[in-house]
Write a protein that holds these residues in place. Sequence first.
Motif, PDB file in Angstrom:
ATOM      1  N   ALA A 112       0.791  -1.186  -0.145  1.00  0.00           N
ATOM      2  CA  ALA A 112      -0.082   0.180  -0.084  1.00  0.00           C
ATOM      3  C   ALA A 112       0.704   1.150   0.016  1.00  0.00           C
ATOM      4  O   ALA A 112       0.380   2.390  -0.051  1.00  0.00           O
ATOM      5  N   SER A 113       2.263   1.106  -0.164  1.00  0.00           N
ATOM      6  CA  SER A 113       2.963   2.302   0.030  1.00  0.00           C
ATOM      7  C   SER A 113       2.848   3.237  -1.180  1.00  0.00           C
ATOM      8  O   SER A 113       3.319   4.380  -1.330  1.00  0.00           O
ATOM      9  N   GLY A 114       2.779   2.598  -2.423  1.00  0.00           N
ATOM     10  CA  GLY A 114       2.765   3.268  -3.678  1.00  0.00           C
ATOM     11  C   GLY A 114       3.895   3.395  -4.413  1.00  0.00           C
ATOM     12  O   GLY A 114       4.051   3.485  -5.604  1.00  0.00           O
ATOM     13  N   LEU A 115       5.226   3.128  -3.770  1.00  0.00           N
ATOM     14  CA  LEU A 115       6.499   3.362  -4.340  1.00  0.00           C
ATOM     15  C   LEU A 115       7.368   2.026  -3.964  1.00  0.00           C
ATOM     16  O   LEU A 115       8.540   2.402  -3.751  1.00  0.00           O
ATOM     17  N   HIS A 116       6.831   0.843  -3.620  1.00  0.00           N
ATOM     18  CA  HIS A 116       7.501  -0.233  -3.379  1.00  0.00           C
ATOM     19  C   HIS A 116       8.223  -0.118  -1.823  1.00  0.00           C
ATOM     20  O   HIS A 116       9.488  -0.728  -1.937  1.00  0.00           O
ATOM     21  N   HIS A 117       7.819   0.686  -1.094  1.00  0.00           N
ATOM     22  CA  HIS A 117       8.810   0.978   0.064  1.00  0.00           C
ATOM     23  C   HIS A 117       8.841  -0.158   1.077  1.00  0.00           C
ATOM     24  O   HIS A 117       7.566  -0.923   1.178  1.00  0.00           O
ATOM     25  N   TYR A 118       9.827  -0.492   1.644  1.00  0.00           N
ATOM     26  CA  TYR A 118       9.715  -1.333   2.759  1.00  0.00           C
ATOM     27  C   TYR A 118       9.414  -0.588   4.313  1.00  0.00           C
ATOM     28  O   TYR A 118       9.368   0.722   4.235  1.00  0.00           O
ATOM     29  N   ASP A 119       8.923  -1.370   5.139  1.00  0.00           N
ATOM     30  CA  ASP A 119       8.347  -0.737   6.183  1.00  0.00           C
ATOM     31  C   ASP A 119       9.008   0.096   7.207  1.00  0.00           C
ATOM     32  O   ASP A 119       8.813   0.947   7.540  1.00  0.00           O
ATOM     33  N   LEU A 120      10.479  -0.218   6.918  1.00  0.00           N
ATOM     34  CA  LEU A 120      11.579   0.527   7.816  1.00  0.00           C
ATOM     35  C   LEU A 120      11.872   1.678   7.053  1.00  0.00           C
ATOM     36  O   LEU A 120      12.860   2.382   7.529  1.00  0.00           O
ATOM     37  N   GLU A 121      11.483   2.060   5.636  1.00  0.00           N
ATOM     38  CA  GLU A 121      11.876   2.825   4.987  1.00  0.00           C
ATOM     39  C   GLU A 121      11.056   4.233   4.760  1.00  0.00           C
ATOM     40  O   GLU A 121      11.317   5.097   4.352  1.00  0.00           O
ATOM     41  N   MET A 122       9.856   4.115   5.388  1.00  0.00           N
ATOM     42  CA  MET A 122       8.671   4.858   5.111  1.00  0.00           C
ATOM     43  C   MET A 122       8.700   5.974   6.251  1.00  0.00           C
ATOM     44  O   MET A 122       9.070   5.973   7.547  1.00  0.00           O
ATOM     45  N   ALA A 123       8.353   7.236   5.911  1.00  0.00           N
ATOM     46  CA  ALA A 123       8.113   8.388   6.657  1.00  0.00           C
ATOM     47  C   ALA A 123       7.138   8.330   7.413  1.00  0.00           C
ATOM     48  O   ALA A 123       7.053   8.776   8.922  1.00  0.00           O
ATOM     49  N   ASN A 124       6.010   7.665   6.991  1.00  0.00           N
ATOM     50  CA  ASN A 124       4.885   7.295   8.067  1.00  0.00           C
ATOM     51  C   ASN A 124       4.926   6.203   8.500  1.00  0.00           C
ATOM     52  O   ASN A 124       5.354   5.114   8.073  1.00  0.00           O
ATOM     53  N   PRO A 125       4.279   6.060   9.859  1.00  0.00           N
ATOM     54  CA  PRO A 125       4.478   4.762  10.626  1.00  0.00           C
ATOM     55  C   PRO A 125       3.689   3.686  10.174  1.00  0.00           C
ATOM     56  O   PRO A 125       2.417   3.820   9.462  1.00  0.00           O
ATOM     57  N   VAL A 126       4.079   2.488   9.928  1.00  0.00           N
ATOM     58  CA  VAL A 126       3.186   1.304   9.183  1.00  0.00           C
ATOM     59  C   VAL A 126       3.764   0.180  10.084  1.00  0.00           C
ATOM     60  O   VAL A 126       4.776   0.100  10.650  1.00  0.00           O
ATOM     61  N   SER A 127       2.780  -0.617  10.154  1.00  0.00           N
ATOM     62  CA  SER A 127       3.346  -2.055  10.422  1.00  0.00           C
ATOM     63  C   SER A 127       2.424  -3.168   9.871  1.00  0.00           C
ATOM     64  O   SER A 127       1.454  -2.925   9.218  1.00  0.00           O
ATOM     65  N   VAL A 128       3.025  -4.312   9.714  1.00  0.00           N
ATOM     66  CA  VAL A 128       2.510  -5.278   8.902  1.00  0.00           C
ATOM     67  C   VAL A 128       2.712  -6.691   9.752  1.00  0.00           C
ATOM     68  O   VAL A 128       3.534  -6.890  10.447  1.00  0.00           O
ATOM     69  N   MET A 129       1.532  -7.551   9.684  1.00  0.00           N
ATOM     70  CA  MET A 129       1.251  -8.878  10.177  1.00  0.00           C
ATOM     71  C   MET A 129       1.423  -9.668   9.077  1.00  0.00           C
ATOM     72  O   MET A 129       0.502  -9.792   8.308  1.00  0.00           O
ATOM     73  N   SER A 130       2.115 -10.699   9.126  1.00  0.00           N
ATOM     74  CA  SER A 130       2.433 -11.837   8.276  1.00  0.00           C
ATOM     75  C   SER A 130       2.879 -13.013   8.772  1.00  0.00           C
ATOM     76  O   SER A 130       3.421 -13.147  10.159  1.00  0.00           O
ATOM     77  N   GLY A 131       2.814 -14.019   8.081  1.00  0.00           N
ATOM     78  CA  GLY A 131       3.388 -15.583   8.464  1.00  0.00           C
ATOM     79  C   GLY A 131       3.129 -16.038   9.401  1.00  0.00           C
ATOM     80  O   GLY A 131       1.725 -16.008   9.971  1.00  0.00           O
ATOM     81  N   GLU A 132       3.929 -16.541  10.555  1.00  0.00           N
ATOM     82  CA  GLU A 132       3.672 -17.173  11.683  1.00  0.00           C
ATOM     83  C   GLU A 132       2.650 -16.477  12.668  1.00  0.00           C
ATOM     84  O   GLU A 132       1.447 -16.691  13.362  1.00  0.00           O
ATOM     85  N   GLU A 133       3.026 -14.976  12.775  1.00  0.00           N
ATOM     86  CA  GLU A 133       2.415 -14.207  13.664  1.00  0.00           C
ATOM     87  C   GLU A 133       0.973 -13.830  13.253  1.00  0.00           C
ATOM     88  O   GLU A 133       0.110 -14.029  13.865  1.00  0.00           O
ATOM     89  N   LEU A 134       0.625 -13.606  11.858  1.00  0.00           N
ATOM     90  CA  LEU A 134      -0.794 -13.671  11.207  1.00  0.00           C
ATOM     91  C   LEU A 134      -1.537 -14.883  11.667  1.00  0.00           C
ATOM     92  O   LEU A 134      -2.704 -14.806  12.165  1.00  0.00           O
ATOM     93  N   SER A 135      -0.940 -16.194  11.279  1.00  0.00           N
ATOM     94  CA  SER A 135      -1.717 -17.295  11.674  1.00  0.00           C
ATOM     95  C   SER A 135      -1.649 -17.492  13.039  1.00  0.00           C
ATOM     96  O   SER A 135      -3.021 -18.082  13.461  1.00  0.00           O
ATOM     97  N   ARG A 136      -1.238 -17.040  13.911  1.00  0.00           N
ATOM     98  CA  ARG A 136      -1.421 -17.326  15.480  1.00  0.00           C
ATOM     99  C   ARG A 136      -2.341 -16.149  15.949  1.00  0.00           C
ATOM    100  O   ARG A 136      -3.282 -16.572  16.775  1.00  0.00           O
ATOM    101  N   LYS A 137      -2.478 -15.155  15.307  1.00  0.00           N
ATOM    102  CA  LYS A 137      -3.593 -14.190  15.760  1.00  0.00           C
ATOM    103  C   LYS A 137      -4.547 -13.910  15.129  1.00  0.00           C
ATOM    104  O   LYS A 137      -5.618 -12.953  15.292  1.00  0.00           O
TER     105      LYS A 137
END
Length: 793
Positions: A112-137
Motif C-alpha cells: 500500500a506504500s505506492g512506491l515499493h517501500h519497505y516498512d522501515l524506509e517509510m516516513a509514515n508509521p506502518v506495521s505489517v502482520m504476516s507469516g506465523e504471527e498472522l496465523s497465530r493471531k
Amino acid sequence: MRFSFYQLSPLAVLVASVFSAQTLAQSVSLEGLVLDNEGKAIEQARIHVHGRQQYVYADKNGRFTIQAPADAELHISAKGYGDQFAKVADAQNNELKIVLQVGGLERIMVAASGLHHYDLEMANPVSVMSGEELSRKTEPTIGETLKSMPGVHSNYYGPVAASPILRGLDGPRVRILSNGLDSADVSRIGPDHAISADAITTEQIEVLRGPSTLLYGSGAVGGVVNVVDNRLPRQLRPASTQIETRYSSGADEKTAALAHDGGQEQIAWHFDGFKRKTNNYDVPDFTNDEGESSDQLANSWLDNSAANGGLSWITDKGLLGFSIGHIDSEYGIPGHHHHHEEPEEDAHEEEEHHDEAGVFARVKQDRYGLAGELYKPFAGIETLSFNSALTRYQHHEIEGGAIGTTFKNDSFESRFTAEHETLAGWHGVAGYHLQNSDYKAIGEEAFTPDTKTDSHALFVLEERSFGDFTAQLGARIEQVDYKASGIEFEHHHDEDEAEDHQAENVKNDFTTASVSAGLVWNFQQGYNWALSVSRSERAPSAAELYSNGAHIATQTYELGLAYALDADGEITRSETDFKKEVANNIDLTLRKFEGDFTFTYNLFYNKVHNYLYMKDSGLTMADLEAHSEDDTDAGHDHEHEGEEFSIFHYQQQDATLYGAEVAMAYQLTTEQELEFFIDSVRARLDNGGDLPRIPPVKVGTAYSYSAQDWSATIDWTHYMKQDRLAVGESATGSYQILDLGFSYYFNLNELDLTAFAKANNLTDELGFVHSSFIKEDAPLPGRSFTLGLKARF
C-alpha cells in the motif's frame, strides 16, 4: 447505477497489445537457498523482487524458486534475522546462496506504500502482520486480529463484527482495503456491519497509521488497513497447497481453509476458500445493564464461507490478471438481541434455529478484479499499471424469519499509475483514481438514504535521496459528488401538511486537496529518524450528511449535518454550509532495526479543523414522536418506540488528537525473544470535552521460544481504565488478557505439517471494551482453547 465489465478494461487492451507486439521472453528462473549463520535452513524466508509485487517463500529446506528479470534485485528477509539484498546477475548457474544473520527487524515490502517501500524506509508509521504471527493471531474479524498492534484497537461489536480503530479514529476515517482497493462493504456505516475481508487466507495485513489520503482518498484521513492475498497472482510460483483446520472451544468454532498457488510457463493461478461456523461465544459470568446474568454472549454465532480465484498472464514485459471472489456469510447481531423475546432453547436448538434467536445478518458479495502492469513500455516510464474492482454487495438483516432491512452497495473502483524513471534525482509515481458507488438502504432501520457517490482524483508521489537523507513528497486533489434521494427535511405534526410534503433529491459536491512531506534520516548504521508532515482534507461521508433515523446498533437516533434540530424536536433543513474536515498531522519516528535490541518509537500530533462527531442533543425519539401523527416522521417505521434513544446530531468542532506508540524487542538468544509495547491516544475538542469512545492506554509484553521442531509464545496485554469521558459516557475498568501458543513442526511423507494449540484469555478475565457501542452487553470472550493443523504440499 449500472456497472459493466467494460469499465474494468480501459487499460487492458493497451496491456494486451503491447504484449503481442513484444517478444514474450521468459524471466530468469532462479533457484536459491536461505541459511542462517550456523548453516541451518530458514523456512518461510521471504524472497521479494525489489520494485515489483513479486515474492515467494522458502520451503522447509530453505530452498526457493522465483521468476525474475535478469537485471532485478532480490530482497531476502525472515522474522528474527537481518535482511539482505542480492542481484540476480550475481547468481552462479542460476542459483543463489543467502546467509542471514540472527537479530534485527524483518524488512517487509508494503504493497500500500505506492512506491515499493519497505516498512522501515517509510516516513509514515506502518506495521505489517504476516507469516506465523498472522496465523497465530487470526480471529474471525479484522479488528480483533489486529488489536495487539501498537496504535490499533477494535471497536468490538461482539466477536462477529469488529473494525480496527487507528489512533482513536475509525468509521469513515479509516479505509479498509483488499489488495489496494476498497473492500466495498457497508462496515464504514455501522459498527454492527462486519468487514467482508477475512484473515484466514491472507498473506499479510498492512496498517498505515496517520493520514494516507494521497493514494486512497479522503476516507483514509485516519489511516489504512490493507488486506493482501494472492487472489490475483503477480508472480509465477511452484505449485503449492496449504490446508488448515482448527477447532476452538469457546464458541464450538470449526474452521477449514485451503489455498493453492501454481504456475506454468507464463500462466499463474490461485485459489483459496474457507468455511467457519460457531455457536454463541462463552464469556465470563457478567450482569448486563438490564440486570440479567449470563455466561454467553447472546446472538454471537457465525456461519461464514468464501471462495476466491485468479488467473494471470506473466512475462518479463508485464502481467495481465483477472480475479473473482464470492462471500456468503451469516452472523448474529448482539446489539439487536431482545432478551425478553428469547425463547428457552437448549444449545443444539439454538444452533439449528438462529433465525428464532434474534436479529441476524445475511451477507453476499461478488467481487471481480482486473489488473495489469507494463514494465518499461516507453522511454522515461518504469511501470504503467492499473488495478480495478467491480463489487456487488448485499446485506439483509433478518428478524423472526422476515427481512427487516436490506443494504446494497454496487461499486466500481480503478486506479491508474505511471511510475517514472529517475528525473533530476527524483523517482515517483503519478496516477488517476476513480470510485463510483450506488448505495441503497431499504427497511425499518434504513437510517441513511439511497446515495450515489462519484469520486475522481489525481495524485503524485515523489522521493529523492540526499546522502543519508531521503525526502518523500506527495499531493492529491479529489472531487466527490453525492446524489441522495428520498430525503424529507420537514417533519410535520399536521396531517394535511404531511400529505403535501414531498421527498427531495439532494446533490452535494466537495473538492479536497491533500499534501504531505516526509524525511527519513539514516543517521547511523541500523538507525533512522523519520518525520512526516501532512495536511489532509476529508469530505463528510454520505452517512454524516444525510442520516435521519434510529440506528439500533448504536442505540441512538442519528441526524446528519444536512438537518437542523430545534429545542422542541422539530427537524428542518440546515442552512449551515458543510465544511471539509482538515487534519494537520505530524509524526516523528525513531527506529533501531539491527542487532539484538530493536525498537520503534512513534510520536504523533493531529490538529483537526471542523472535526465531525455526533453530539448528544439532549432530546430523545419521544420528542420527535410528539410532533408526528404517525410513525413515518423520519421515513421509517419505528418498532423500537419503547427504547427512547437519545438524538445524536452531527456537529463540527475543532479537535486535537495526540499520543505515542512504542515497540521494543530483545533477542535474548538465538531461540528466545522478548517484546514490549505501549500505545496511548488523547483526543479532545478544542472548546472543551473529550471525544467519545477513545481507547485506553494499552501495554503488553510477549516472550517467544523457537526451536528447530517447535515454538511457543506467551502474550500478556493490559488495558488500563478509561475515565476520560465524553458527555453521556461511563468509565470502563481495566483488564488484562493472557494468551499462550504452541506449534510443532513435523513431516509425514511429502507433507509439511504444523500442529498448533492456543489458549486465549487463560485467566478467564472479564473485560469490557471502552470503544464498543454495546460494551455493557458484550464483554470479551472468556477462556478458550484452540487446536489446529496446517499441511503444506
